[in-house]
Enzyme design. Structure first.
Site, PDB file in Angstrom:
ATOM      1  N   LYS A  91       0.872  -1.182   0.000  1.00  0.00           N
ATOM      2  CA  LYS A  91       0.000   0.000   0.000  1.00  0.00           C
ATOM      3  C   LYS A  91       0.908   1.231   0.000  1.00  0.00           C
ATOM      4  CE  LYS A  91      -4.136  -1.751   2.294  1.00  0.00           C
ATOM      5  NZ  LYS A  91      -4.144  -2.858   1.364  1.00  0.00           N
ATOM      6  N   ASP A 125      -1.317  -2.022  -4.361  1.00  0.00           N
ATOM      7  CA  ASP A 125      -2.746  -2.053  -4.039  1.00  0.00           C
ATOM      8  C   ASP A 125      -3.383  -0.698  -4.345  1.00  0.00           C
ATOM      9  OD1 ASP A 125      -2.548  -4.622  -3.032  1.00  0.00           O
ATOM     10  OD2 ASP A 125      -2.463  -3.990  -0.935  1.00  0.00           O
ATOM     11  N   ARG A 175      -4.717  -6.009 -11.286  1.00  0.00           N
ATOM     12  CA  ARG A 175      -5.687  -6.758 -10.471  1.00  0.00           C
ATOM     13  C   ARG A 175      -7.017  -6.013 -10.578  1.00  0.00           C
ATOM     14  NH1 ARG A 175      -4.616  -6.075  -4.527  1.00  0.00           N
ATOM     15  NH2 ARG A 175      -3.047  -7.687  -4.712  1.00  0.00           N
ATOM     16  N   ARG A 279     -10.010  -0.889  11.003  1.00  0.00           N
ATOM     17  CA  ARG A 279     -10.155   0.058   9.901  1.00  0.00           C
ATOM     18  C   ARG A 279     -10.979  -0.539   8.759  1.00  0.00           C
ATOM     19  NH1 ARG A 279      -7.682   4.735   8.116  1.00  0.00           N
ATOM     20  NH2 ARG A 279      -7.757   4.856   5.877  1.00  0.00           N
ATOM     21  N   ARG A 280     -10.648  -1.804   8.413  1.00  0.00           N
ATOM     22  CA  ARG A 280     -11.394  -2.488   7.350  1.00  0.00           C
ATOM     23  C   ARG A 280     -12.880  -2.561   7.710  1.00  0.00           C
ATOM     24  NH1 ARG A 280      -7.223  -2.609   4.932  1.00  0.00           N
ATOM     25  NH2 ARG A 280      -8.106  -0.569   4.567  1.00  0.00           N
TER      26      ARG A 280
HETATM   27  C1  FAD Z   1      -6.715 -10.759  -3.620  1.00  0.00           C
HETATM   28  C2  FAD Z   1      -7.534  -9.532  -3.331  1.00  0.00           C
HETATM   29  C3  FAD Z   1      -6.939  -8.305  -3.351  1.00  0.00           C
HETATM   30  C4  FAD Z   1      -7.683  -7.155  -3.097  1.00  0.00           C
HETATM   31  N1  FAD Z   1      -7.091  -5.927  -3.217  1.00  0.00           N
HETATM   32  C5  FAD Z   1      -7.829  -4.828  -3.068  1.00  0.00           C
HETATM   33  C6  FAD Z   1      -7.285  -3.532  -3.321  1.00  0.00           C
HETATM   34  O1  FAD Z   1      -6.116  -3.371  -3.683  1.00  0.00           O
HETATM   35  N2  FAD Z   1      -8.096  -2.456  -3.131  1.00  0.00           N
HETATM   36  C7  FAD Z   1      -9.397  -2.589  -2.747  1.00  0.00           C
HETATM   37  O2  FAD Z   1     -10.089  -1.573  -2.612  1.00  0.00           O
HETATM   38  N3  FAD Z   1      -9.936  -3.799  -2.500  1.00  0.00           N
HETATM   39  C8  FAD Z   1      -9.187  -4.908  -2.661  1.00  0.00           C
HETATM   40  N4  FAD Z   1      -9.757  -6.135  -2.439  1.00  0.00           N
HETATM   41  C9  FAD Z   1     -11.074  -6.234  -1.788  1.00  0.00           C
HETATM   42  C10 FAD Z   1     -12.206  -6.267  -2.786  1.00  0.00           C
HETATM   43  O3  FAD Z   1     -12.266  -5.020  -3.435  1.00  0.00           O
HETATM   44  C11 FAD Z   1     -13.539  -6.551  -2.107  1.00  0.00           C
HETATM   45  O4  FAD Z   1     -13.795  -5.653  -1.109  1.00  0.00           O
HETATM   46  C12 FAD Z   1     -13.629  -7.929  -1.504  1.00  0.00           C
HETATM   47  O5  FAD Z   1     -12.928  -8.865  -2.257  1.00  0.00           O
HETATM   48  C13 FAD Z   1     -15.093  -8.354  -1.439  1.00  0.00           C
HETATM   49  O6  FAD Z   1     -15.645  -8.354  -2.732  1.00  0.00           O
HETATM   50  P1  FAD Z   1     -16.006  -9.685  -3.518  1.00  0.00           P
HETATM   51  O7  FAD Z   1     -15.736  -9.454  -4.969  1.00  0.00           O
HETATM   52  O8  FAD Z   1     -15.275 -10.826  -2.928  1.00  0.00           O
HETATM   53  O9  FAD Z   1     -17.570  -9.790  -3.401  1.00  0.00           O
HETATM   54  P2  FAD Z   1     -18.528  -9.780  -2.119  1.00  0.00           P
HETATM   55  O10 FAD Z   1     -19.886  -9.886  -2.683  1.00  0.00           O
HETATM   56  O11 FAD Z   1     -18.237  -8.639  -1.222  1.00  0.00           O
HETATM   57  O12 FAD Z   1     -18.131 -11.092  -1.400  1.00  0.00           O
HETATM   58  C14 FAD Z   1     -18.576 -12.364  -1.847  1.00  0.00           C
HETATM   59  C15 FAD Z   1     -18.602 -13.278  -0.649  1.00  0.00           C
HETATM   60  O13 FAD Z   1     -17.262 -13.496  -0.190  1.00  0.00           O
HETATM   61  C16 FAD Z   1     -17.209 -13.459   1.213  1.00  0.00           C
HETATM   62  N5  FAD Z   1     -16.253 -12.420   1.609  1.00  0.00           N
HETATM   63  C17 FAD Z   1     -15.773 -11.448   0.831  1.00  0.00           C
HETATM   64  N6  FAD Z   1     -14.854 -10.719   1.483  1.00  0.00           N
HETATM   65  C18 FAD Z   1     -14.761 -11.256   2.724  1.00  0.00           C
HETATM   66  C19 FAD Z   1     -13.973 -10.960   3.878  1.00  0.00           C
HETATM   67  N7  FAD Z   1     -13.065  -9.972   3.887  1.00  0.00           N
HETATM   68  N8  FAD Z   1     -14.169 -11.712   4.981  1.00  0.00           N
HETATM   69  C20 FAD Z   1     -15.045 -12.735   4.994  1.00  0.00           C
HETATM   70  N9  FAD Z   1     -15.792 -13.068   3.916  1.00  0.00           N
HETATM   71  C21 FAD Z   1     -15.681 -12.339   2.812  1.00  0.00           C
HETATM   72  C22 FAD Z   1     -18.597 -13.244   1.708  1.00  0.00           C
HETATM   73  O14 FAD Z   1     -19.143 -14.497   2.031  1.00  0.00           O
HETATM   74  C23 FAD Z   1     -19.320 -12.665   0.549  1.00  0.00           C
HETATM   75  O15 FAD Z   1     -20.663 -13.002   0.558  1.00  0.00           O
HETATM   76  C24 FAD Z   1      -9.044  -7.278  -2.744  1.00  0.00           C
HETATM   77  C25 FAD Z   1      -9.650  -8.533  -2.729  1.00  0.00           C
HETATM   78  C26 FAD Z   1      -8.926  -9.648  -3.036  1.00  0.00           C
HETATM   79  C27 FAD Z   1      -9.612 -10.969  -3.066  1.00  0.00           C
END
Ligand code: FAD
Length: 298
Positions: A91, A125, A175, A279-280
């Site tokens: 970050k 990120d 990504r 924070r998250r």
């Molecule tokens: C490898 C990776 C890198 C990422 N990097 C960034 C970044 O650089 N900047 C950024 O803004 N965001 C980043 N994210 C976070 C991303 O933007 C989403 O906030 C997060 O992945 C949830 O979105 P989703 O597409 O999984 O869908 P969602 O609909 O939010 O999640 C689908 C399902 O996955 C499960 N789930 C998702 N996240 C979590 C969690 N944290 N804890 C428990 N269960 C969960 C839940 O069961 C949910 O119903 C990253 C995510 C991943 C996987």
């Protein structure tokens, strides 16, 4: 955002630290580099690649940023020494972006140069919208010099469409995620279906243009759509990878792997686990909902 998620977000300060730690445990490798190495080794044994990050962001002293870069250099050395299949992601606010973008650039450059020497890759990120321009600019500048650096785009932001039009021209390594930071309606889509549709349309554009894409999601509809796009375009599995967070939906991990796709698991570690978790949770109360649901399941 459901009423449940709102309630959880409002009551966050009341959740005792040991409970936050307990609920954060599946999502964080531990406090030390050794913890992280152990977890990445487990992921590698499962057939997944790793993406290591050190917890920390928004530092307000230069020394903290320099210490973070030095710690990341140790991570790169450990990956090489232990022969792990892993890259790193960082970050920019951990490297001093909010203190001085030029300083953050120099810090990131130092790490990317070290990664280059070791044959590794650094992903930058994407943080909240106050960082988007500076992050894309630092990435652009680094790409003039290095081929082992990439960044992230967020389907939630309205601007991403235009950003991607630019990034695909030089076939960047990107990504794609939804974006964890809840931003105002003026600059972001608040409707889940629109975010999903935007994700699919951005993914199609990036893959069609020949970008290497890290498809970061646990949303099974998006995984399904991504598999359809990859199939339709006839892409070799070396042209993209799925990405997931440690501790989230291991069953989906297995489904993606068994379908013959490559998968990278993000493995965070470090002493800053409490600040990171809180924070998250504050930024995205839906995450707080996940945590409390997990708590009730235990
Ligand atoms: C490898 C990776 C890198 C990422 N990097 C960034 C970044 O650089 N900047 C950024 O803004 N965001 C980043 N994210 C976070 C991303 O933007 C989403 O906030 C997060 O992945 C949830 O979105 P989703 O597409 O999984 O869908 P969602 O609909 O939010 O999640 C689908 C399902 O996955 C499960 N789930 C998702 N996240 C979590 C969690 N944290 N804890 C428990 N269960 C969960 C839940 O069961 C949910 O119903 C990253 C995510 C991943 C996987």
């Amino acid at each position: 955002m459901s009423l449940f998620d709102r309630l959880v977000a409002a009551s966050l300060p009341l959740i005792p630290k040991p409970v936050v730690r307990w609920t954060a445990t599946p999502y964080i490798a531990g406090e030390t580099l050794d913890d992280c190495i152990r977890v990445v080794r487990e992921m590698n044994a499962e057939g997944c690649m790793g993406a290591i990050s050190i917890l920390g962001e928004f530092v307000n002293r230069r020394e903290e940023a320099e210490a973070a870069v030095a710690e990341y250099e140790q991570v790169l050395a450990a990956i090489a020494r232990e022969r792990l299949d892993s890259n790193v992601h960082v970050k920019l606010t951990h490297f001093g972006l909010k203190l001085d973008p030029a300083f953050a650039y120099q810090n990131t450059r130092r790490l990317v140069a070290r990664a280059k020497e070791l044959g590794n890759f650094v992903r930058i990120d994407m943080e909240d919208s106050s960082c988007t321009d500076a992050t894309l600019e630092i990435h652009r500048k680094l790409r003039e010099e290095f081929d082992n650096v990439g960044t992230v785009v967020q389907a939630r932001l309205r601007r991403t469409d235009a950003d991607v039009h630019t990034l695909v021209k030089s076939r960047e390594n990107l990504r794609l995620c939804k974006g964890i930071y809840l931003e105002p309606r003026a600059i972001s889509y608040l409707d889940r279906t629109i975010v999903q549709r935007n994700y699919v349309s951005l993914l199609e554009e990036m893959l069609s243009a020949g970008c290497y894409v890290g498809i970061a999601t646990h949303d099974e509809l998006l995984v399904y759509e991504a598999m359809r796009i990859v199939d339709r375009l006839g892409l070799d599995p070396s042209r993209y990878e799925f990405q997931m967070l440690l501790g989230v939906d291991p069953a989906l991990r297995k489904i993606i792997r068994s379908a013959g796709h490559r998968l990278r698991v993000a493995v965070p570690f470090g002493r800053q686990w409490y600040a990171y978790s809180v924070r998250r949770l504050r930024e995205n109360p839906a995450m707080a909902g996940h945590v409390l649901r997990a708590l009730f399941k235990h």
